[in-house]
Each structure stands twice: as structure tokens, then as C-alpha cells.
Motif scaffolding. Structure first.
Motif, PDB file in Angstrom:
ATOM      1  N   ALA A  28       9.020  -2.460 -17.824  1.00 25.90           N
ATOM      2  CA  ALA A  28       8.359  -4.113 -17.948  1.00 25.90           C
ATOM      3  C   ALA A  28       9.035  -4.578 -16.658  1.00 25.90           C
ATOM      4  O   ALA A  28      10.075  -4.514 -16.226  1.00 25.90           O
ATOM      5  N   ILE A  29       8.043  -5.437 -16.097  1.00 24.39           N
ATOM      6  CA  ILE A  29       8.494  -6.096 -14.512  1.00 24.39           C
ATOM      7  C   ILE A  29       8.726  -7.506 -15.160  1.00 24.39           C
ATOM      8  O   ILE A  29       8.336  -8.017 -16.079  1.00 24.39           O
ATOM      9  N   GLU A  30      10.072  -7.708 -14.556  1.00 23.54           N
ATOM     10  CA  GLU A  30      10.888  -9.035 -15.154  1.00 23.54           C
ATOM     11  C   GLU A  30      10.555 -10.346 -13.993  1.00 23.54           C
ATOM     12  O   GLU A  30      10.602 -10.313 -12.863  1.00 23.54           O
ATOM     13  N   MET A  31       9.989 -11.057 -14.665  1.00 20.97           N
ATOM     14  CA  MET A  31       9.397 -12.434 -13.916  1.00 20.97           C
ATOM     15  C   MET A  31      10.483 -13.682 -14.357  1.00 20.97           C
ATOM     16  O   MET A  31      10.781 -13.512 -15.442  1.00 20.97           O
ATOM     17  N   ASP A  32      10.614 -14.681 -13.658  1.00 23.96           N
ATOM     18  CA  ASP A  32      11.154 -15.830 -14.343  1.00 23.96           C
ATOM     19  C   ASP A  32      10.091 -16.795 -15.106  1.00 23.96           C
ATOM     20  O   ASP A  32      10.047 -17.159 -16.041  1.00 23.96           O
ATOM     21  N   VAL A  33       8.865 -16.939 -14.085  1.00 24.16           N
ATOM     22  CA  VAL A  33       7.812 -17.506 -14.747  1.00 24.16           C
ATOM     23  C   VAL A  33       6.405 -16.839 -14.296  1.00 24.16           C
ATOM     24  O   VAL A  33       6.241 -16.001 -13.373  1.00 24.16           O
ATOM     25  N   LEU A  34       5.689 -16.468 -15.507  1.00 24.93           N
ATOM     26  CA  LEU A  34       4.546 -15.733 -15.457  1.00 24.93           C
ATOM     27  C   LEU A  34       3.413 -16.641 -15.567  1.00 24.93           C
ATOM     28  O   LEU A  34       3.277 -17.260 -16.721  1.00 24.93           O
ATOM     29  N   ILE A  35       2.460 -16.515 -15.052  1.00 23.58           N
ATOM     30  CA  ILE A  35       1.468 -17.388 -14.984  1.00 23.58           C
ATOM     31  C   ILE A  35       0.076 -16.637 -15.272  1.00 23.58           C
ATOM     32  O   ILE A  35      -0.317 -15.814 -14.283  1.00 23.58           O
ATOM     33  N   VAL A  36      -0.874 -16.674 -16.293  1.00 19.61           N
ATOM     34  CA  VAL A  36      -1.940 -16.017 -16.791  1.00 19.61           C
ATOM     35  C   VAL A  36      -2.859 -16.754 -16.247  1.00 19.61           C
ATOM     36  O   VAL A  36      -3.441 -17.951 -16.930  1.00 19.61           O
ATOM     37  N   GLY A  37      -3.795 -16.176 -15.018  1.00 23.63           N
ATOM     38  CA  GLY A  37      -5.087 -16.912 -14.729  1.00 23.63           C
ATOM     39  C   GLY A  37      -4.732 -17.553 -13.222  1.00 23.63           C
ATOM     40  O   GLY A  37      -3.974 -18.735 -13.175  1.00 23.63           O
ATOM     41  N   ALA A  38      -5.541 -17.188 -12.282  1.00 31.11           N
ATOM     42  CA  ALA A  38      -5.406 -17.530 -10.916  1.00 31.11           C
ATOM     43  C   ALA A  38      -6.709 -18.808 -10.681  1.00 31.11           C
ATOM     44  O   ALA A  38      -7.382 -18.414  -9.856  1.00 31.11           O
ATOM     45  N   GLY A  39      -6.445 -19.562 -11.557  1.00 28.67           N
ATOM     46  CA  GLY A  39      -7.422 -20.713 -11.322  1.00 28.67           C
ATOM     47  C   GLY A  39      -6.839 -21.919 -10.652  1.00 28.67           C
ATOM     48  O   GLY A  39      -5.723 -21.631 -10.233  1.00 28.67           O
ATOM     49  N   PRO A  40      -7.503 -23.040 -10.588  1.00 22.83           N
ATOM     50  CA  PRO A  40      -6.897 -24.160 -10.057  1.00 22.83           C
ATOM     51  C   PRO A  40      -5.401 -24.400 -10.730  1.00 22.83           C
ATOM     52  O   PRO A  40      -4.600 -25.033 -10.179  1.00 22.83           O
ATOM     53  N   ALA A  41      -5.688 -24.246 -12.249  1.00 22.59           N
ATOM     54  CA  ALA A  41      -4.573 -24.748 -12.876  1.00 22.59           C
ATOM     55  C   ALA A  41      -3.100 -23.781 -12.556  1.00 22.59           C
ATOM     56  O   ALA A  41      -2.096 -24.257 -12.255  1.00 22.59           O
ATOM     57  N   GLY A  42      -3.461 -22.482 -12.577  1.00 18.85           N
ATOM     58  CA  GLY A  42      -2.320 -21.460 -12.573  1.00 18.85           C
ATOM     59  C   GLY A  42      -1.933 -21.781 -11.069  1.00 18.85           C
ATOM     60  O   GLY A  42      -0.748 -21.615 -10.901  1.00 18.85           O
TER      61      GLY A  42
END
Ligand SMILES: Cc1cc2nc3c(=O)[nH]c(=O)nc-3n(C[C@H](O)[C@H](O)[C@H](O)COP(=O)(O)OP(=O)(O)OC[C@H]3O[C@@H](n4cnc5c(N)ncnc54)[C@H](O)[C@@H]3O)c2cc1C
Ligand code: SF4
Length: 553
Positions: A28-42
Motif C-alpha cells: 500500500a502507498i501511504e499518504m497523509d491526506v488522500l483526495i478522491v477526484g481532481a475536480g475543483p473541490a479536490g
């Protein structure tokens, strides 16, 4: 005449597939914060978070570097984004206070606007309702906005993973611990081919779901955790085209009335994108009553109206696309948009104001709030739901909720038809939403009954110049799906012939066909608009990079 109740034919959400109570794989790749979706919100979330860390470190706050990742299912950023768009620049100004508005990825400022009530041959100009005033805002292409935001995020060290659809939430007890991506390189029978790549697990202390309209993970999370809303979320489908035109357009145009039947809610838009380019589209609420209504076809017919024809004739269709919009507004907002290790932002949470057809600045603003809540939680070393609920308070006290509250019943009033809805919406505008009082109850779109007629109207024959078939349209979406991938659509069993017809009309991309009395599914045509996920077969993520390749939507 018979009736169809869509929900009777709709498979249940595959919760067991979407919520995985199992540890992440060893790789598994470890992230601190993972955002699903590269739209304006993400992307706004990623940018704000990266900046908060930099500022904290510069001020000696002691925050450690954060690994921030954004997963996007499109092969490159922007290719799965579609909007109008007229943008309220408010959130851009807050996110980039150091930049002048000229630096933002907008096309042009709105100087003129007009609203028309259409009949088949005529266009009657009506006063612009206050909710539809756009003077001083900017027309834009959301694909360009997303690419630009992606560049800003990349420069700040954010990891952008395009071509990686999140397929499931990894959970431990009630806490979200990350996501699993969809595999790629499977054949139609789900057998690995030479290009097979297995799913990747990504873990994170905080996962921000910013997957846009009718999000699969947000639906699954809400069902799993029992997160309710006062009314169910409802949706509209928008079908949009970009044209190169000979005659310049200098106004933002909205229309009401024809070609929609009076018992359907919706309207059209035509926006100038610069010299010789316009965006036009038709948006229709998915609670429409006639099972034979076909929104793609209505847009084609609409272009024959003198108001549109005079601009488009002699021009060229550049791009075509479709997407749903959450329309439930204030009463459909989730009770909470935070949980242990989780935040919901943008359209995934339903932050859209329908009377003004605006969601981009709400998406960005909610992304920034999500970043601030995640930052504070990480700094305090507490990513529990209680710590992350600061996000809900920020949203509740902001203009996002204030705006949606002001227009809380306007869309809902139209469930009684165009004229009753129009009269009620007028009164709501005059009284700032206070009259008529109370909440208008709405059923979920799939629970709204449809009339199905055995004698469909005159078939429409596109001319290939001004009007186009669904097949031509999908080609203009740049659809890049491999023909040999497994179907990502979960279809109910024993679909009756009239329901097959209903799906065939509903899907703007020609994915469903009635052949004899059977339903045929051409899954590779899908452009991920999610309309059938609302009313019929379930949509699930497929191999990364599949779907449309929008460039200027
Ligand atoms: C026809 C139409 C016209 C509109 N007009 C306007 C307008 O004029 N002005 C305005 O302000 N708003 C308008 N809106 C609304 C606006 O576009 C949205 O509110 C806004 O785009 C929401 O941003 P978002 O980041 O939440 O979602 P999106 O922009 O939808 O971005 C979500 C991203 O997540 C990705 N994604 C989804 N699922 C997964 C997954 N499982 N794994 C990885 N990635 C995933 C998607 O590919 C997408 O890139 C319009 C919308 C439509 C459809
Ligand atoms: S099959 Fe795909 S393109 Fe057709 S309505 Fe469903 S999501 Fe949209």
C-alpha cells in the motif's frame, strides 16, 4: 399507456464491494491526506492544504511535511469534467489572493445576459430573475480550470495520480483508512490480459471524497454509516455541446419552456467562450414524467430554434458531453459531511445552487474548508469524526449553506409542473425564500412514476450538420474506452421491454438499446454522466482512463 417505477428495476448499491473491512495490502502507498477526484473541490482542497503546511512551517509552527495525493479516474486532468460554465470568482479570489483575476483560467467577463421563454418558433425575452444574474462573473471551460488548478497543485508538491479510479473505501471499524483502486487490463470475462495491473491500495489519515455528482463512494459511505438528509438527493442531466461559430455571441443566454414538456423541470444555456466559440446545453430534472423523454434528442431539436440556429448554422460541433447535477439543494444536504478519517466535499456532498446553476465556487470553497479541517486535525494528532466535524461547522456558517437555504424550495416547487413552479419560485424570490413556508417533500428520482406510451412520437432524424445522433455525439466526446473491458454497469435482471426503452431514451450516449424485447448494453460508449445510476443500472468505476476525453467542456 402503462407506468414504470424505476426503482423496481434498479439493483441495490453493491455495498460489500464498495466498503472493504480489510487491512491494506503490504504494498500500500501511504499518504497523509488522500483526495478522491481532481475536480475543483479536490484540487482546491489539495492546494489549500499544501499552502497551510508551508505557512505553518514558515511561521515555526512545527507542522511536518504532508504527503498529499489526488486520485483521478480520467487519463489526464480535466478529461472527465463538464460544466456550463459561468463562474462566480469568489472562491478563486480566496484561494489565490495574490493573483489578479486576469490570471485565472477564465474565458471572458459576462457583460450582457438575457433570459427567454421559448415556444417552438418564438423567443420571448423575460426579465432576468435575480437568482440568474451573472453580470461581472466569468465564462470558462471547467476542463481548463481543472488543468490550471492541477498545475498549481503540482507546483506545491501535491501528488496527482491521473488514470486511477478509486473502487472501494478501506475501512476499520467506523473509520475510513484509504481506498483501493480499480484494476486495469482485464478482458470482458474479467480475466487478466498481458497489460493487467492489479488494484493499488492507498492509505491515508484523512480521505477527502471529492468525486463529484452521484459519487459512488459517498453513496456507499452514507448508506454504510446511516448518514441521512431531510430529503433524498435528486439530480438533473445536462447535455452540452461546444461549437465553433461564425456569428459572435455577446450575451449569456438562458431559456425556459420549449422544448421541455410543462411537467419537466429544466432549461437551456448558451454561453460565449470567446470569439467564435460558444457552449450550449440543456439541463433537465430526472424526475420527468414521460418515460420516452430523451434529453440528447431534445437538445438536438432545440438547436433548430431560430434563437440557436442563427448562431450555430455554418459553424461546427467541436465537442459533446453529458453529466448529472445534484439538484436537491439545502434539504438534500447530508446530516454530516465528516466522519472518522473522512470528509465529503463539492458535488459529492450536494453543494449546488440550482436556481443560479452554480456549483464550482461552492465546490472549491468546501474543498478549502476540508483542507483547513484536515490540517487542524493532523496538527492535533486526532483525525476522529469529532475532530473533523469542524468542517461541518465551517460549511454551516458559510455562504454555501446560506445560499442554498435562501433558495431551499425553488427547485422542489417545480415538481408540480412548470407554471405552478414558476409562480411559487417568483414568490420565493420576492420573500427571500420565506414564502410558501415549510419544506417541500421530494421522492428520490427513481421513486417518481413514469408514463410509458406504446406509441412513441415521430422519430427524429439528425442531419449530421446541425443535429447529431448519439453515436456521433459519443465520438465527439473523444471516448477512449477499450472495447474489450468488462462491463462496469450493473443491470437489473428481467428488464421488461418498456423499461429497456426508458433506459435507451435516458442514456445520452446510446449505451442501452432495445433489441426485440431485450435490453442490449454497449458499455464502452458510457461517458460517466451517471444518469442511469440515478434511475436504473448502477455505474461502477472501470479501468483508469476509460470514458470521455473532454478538452474544453
Ligand atoms: C451541464 C452543467 C452545467 C453547469 N453549469 C455550471 C455553471 O455555469 N457554473 C457553476 O458554478 N457550476 C455549474 N455546474 C456545476 C459544477 O460543474 C459542479 O458543481 C462542479 O464541477 C463540482 O465540482 P466537484 O469538484 O465537486 O466535482 P467534479 O467537477 O465533477 O469533479 C469530480 C472529479 O472526480 C473524479 N472522480 C469521480 N469518481 C472518481 C473515482 N471513483 N475515482 C477517482 N476519481 C473520480 C471525476 O472524474 C472528476 O474529475 C454545472 C454542471 C453541469 C453538469
Ligand atoms: S450508461 Fe453511462 S453515459 Fe449512459 S446514462 Fe449511464 S452513466 Fe450516463
Amino acid at each position: 399507456m402503462s407506468t414504470i417505477l424505476p426503482i423496481r428495476h434498479q439493483p441495490a448499491l453493491p455495498i460489500a464491494q464498495l466498503i472493504r473491512e480489510e487491512p491494506a495490502g503490504a504494498d500500500a502507498i501511504e499518504m497523509d491526506v488522500l483526495i478522491v477526484g481532481a475536480g475543483p473541490a479536490g484540487l482546491a482542497c489539495a492546494i489549500e492544504l499544501a499552502r497551510l503546511v508551508t505557512r505553518d512551517q514558515a511561521a515555526g509552527g512545527g507542522m511536518a511535511d504532508l504527503n498529499i495525493g489526488v486520485l483521478e479516474k480520467a487519463g489526464s486532468l480535466g478529461e472527465h469534467n463538464l460544466s456550463g460554465a459561468v463562474v462566480n470568482p469568489r472562491a478563486f479570489r480566496e484561494l489565490f489572493p495574490e493573483l489578479a483575476v486576469e490570471a485565472f483560467p477564465f474565458r471572458r467577463q459576462v457583460e450582457r445576459e438575457a433570459v427567454y421563454l421559448l415556444t417552438e418558433k418564438r423567443a420571448l425575452r423575460v426579465p432576468t430573475p435575480p437568482t440568474m444574474r451573472n453580470h461581472g462573473y466569468y465564462t470558462a471551460s471547467i476542463c481548463e480550470i481543472v488543468r490550471w488548478l492541477g498545475e498549481q497543485a503540482g507546483e506545491l508538491g501535491v501528488n496527482l495520480f491521473a488514470g486511477f479510479p478509486a473502487d472501494a473505501l478501506l475501512v476499520e471499524g467506523p473509520a475510513v483508512r484509504g481506498v483501493r483502486t480499480a484494476p486495469s487490463g482485464l478482458d470482458r470475462n474479467r480475466q487478466p490480459t498481458a497489460t493487467y495491473a492489479e488494484p493499488t491500495d492507498l492509505t491515508a489519515k484523512v480521505t477527502v471524497i471529492a468525486e463529484g455528482t452521484r459519487g459512488l463512494l459517498s453513496q456507499a459511505y452514507r448508506v454504510w454509516q446511516g448518514v441521512r438528509s431531510s430529503n433524498p438527493q435528486i439530480f438533473a442531466l445536462g447535455v452540452k455541446e461546444i461549437w465553433e461559430t461564425k456569428r459572435p455571441l455577446d450575451s449569456v443566454i438562458h431559456t425556459l419552456g420549449w422544448p421541455l414538456p410543462t411537467d419537466a423541470f429544466g432549461g437551456s444555456f448558451m454561453y460565449p467562450l470567446g470569439p467564435g466559440q460558444v457552449a450550449l446545453g440543456l439541463v433537465v430534472g430526472l424526475d420527468y414524467h414521460d418515460a420516452g423523454l430523451d434529453i440528447h434528442e431534445l437538445l438536438q431539436r432545440m438547436k433548430l430554434h431560430p434563437l440557436f440556429r442563427s448562431h450555430l448554422e455554418g459553424g461546427q460541433l467541436l465537442e459533446w458531453g453529458a453529466k448529472t447535477i445534484p439538484e436537491g439543494g439545502y434539504y438534500a444536504l447530508p446530516d454530516r459531511c465528516s466522519g472518522d478519517g473522512l470528509l465529503l466535499a463539492g458535488d459529492a456532498a450536494g453543494f449546488v445552487d440550482v436556481p443560479s446553476l452554480k456549483g464550482i465556487h461552492y465546490a472549491m470553497q468546501s474543498g478549502m474548508f476540508a483542507a483547513r479541517a484536515a490540517f487542524a486535525a493532523l496538527k492535533a494528532g486526532d483525525v476522529s469524526g469529532a475532530a473533523l466535524s469542524a468542517y461541518d461547522r465551517m460549511v454551516a456558517q458559510s455562504y454555501i449553506v446560506a445560499d442554498l437555504y435562501r433558495t431551499r424550495n425553488m427547485r422542489l416547487a417545480f415538481k408540480d409542473g412548470f407554471y405552478v413552479g414558476g409562480a411559487k419560485a417568483g414568490l420565493m424570490t420576492l420573500t427571500g425564500g420565506r414564502f410558501p413556508g415549510g419544506k417541500i417533500e421530494m421522492p428520490a428520482d427513481a421513486s417518481a412514476m413514469r408514463r410509458s406510451s406504446p406509441h412513441p412520437g415521430r422519430p427524429f432524424t439528425p442531419d449530421g450538420t446541425l443535429t447529431f445522433s448519439k453515436m456521433d455525439a459519443v465520438f465527439k466526446a473523444g471516448n477512449a474506452t477499450r472495447d474489450t473491458i468488462p462491463s462496469h454497469l450493473v443491470v437489473g435482471t428481467d428488464i421488461p421491454a418498456e423499461v429497456a426503452d426508458f433506459y435507451a431514451h435516458l442514456c445520452p450516449a446510446g449505451v442501452y438499446e432495445r433489441v426485440g424485447d431485450q435490453l442490449r448494453v454497449n458499455a464502452p460508449n458510457c461517458v460517466d454522466c451517471k444518469a442511469t445510476d440515478v434511475l436504473g443500472p448502477r455505474w461502477t468505476p472501470r479501468e483508469g482512463g476509460s470514458g470521455p476525453q473532454y478538452r474544453a467542456m
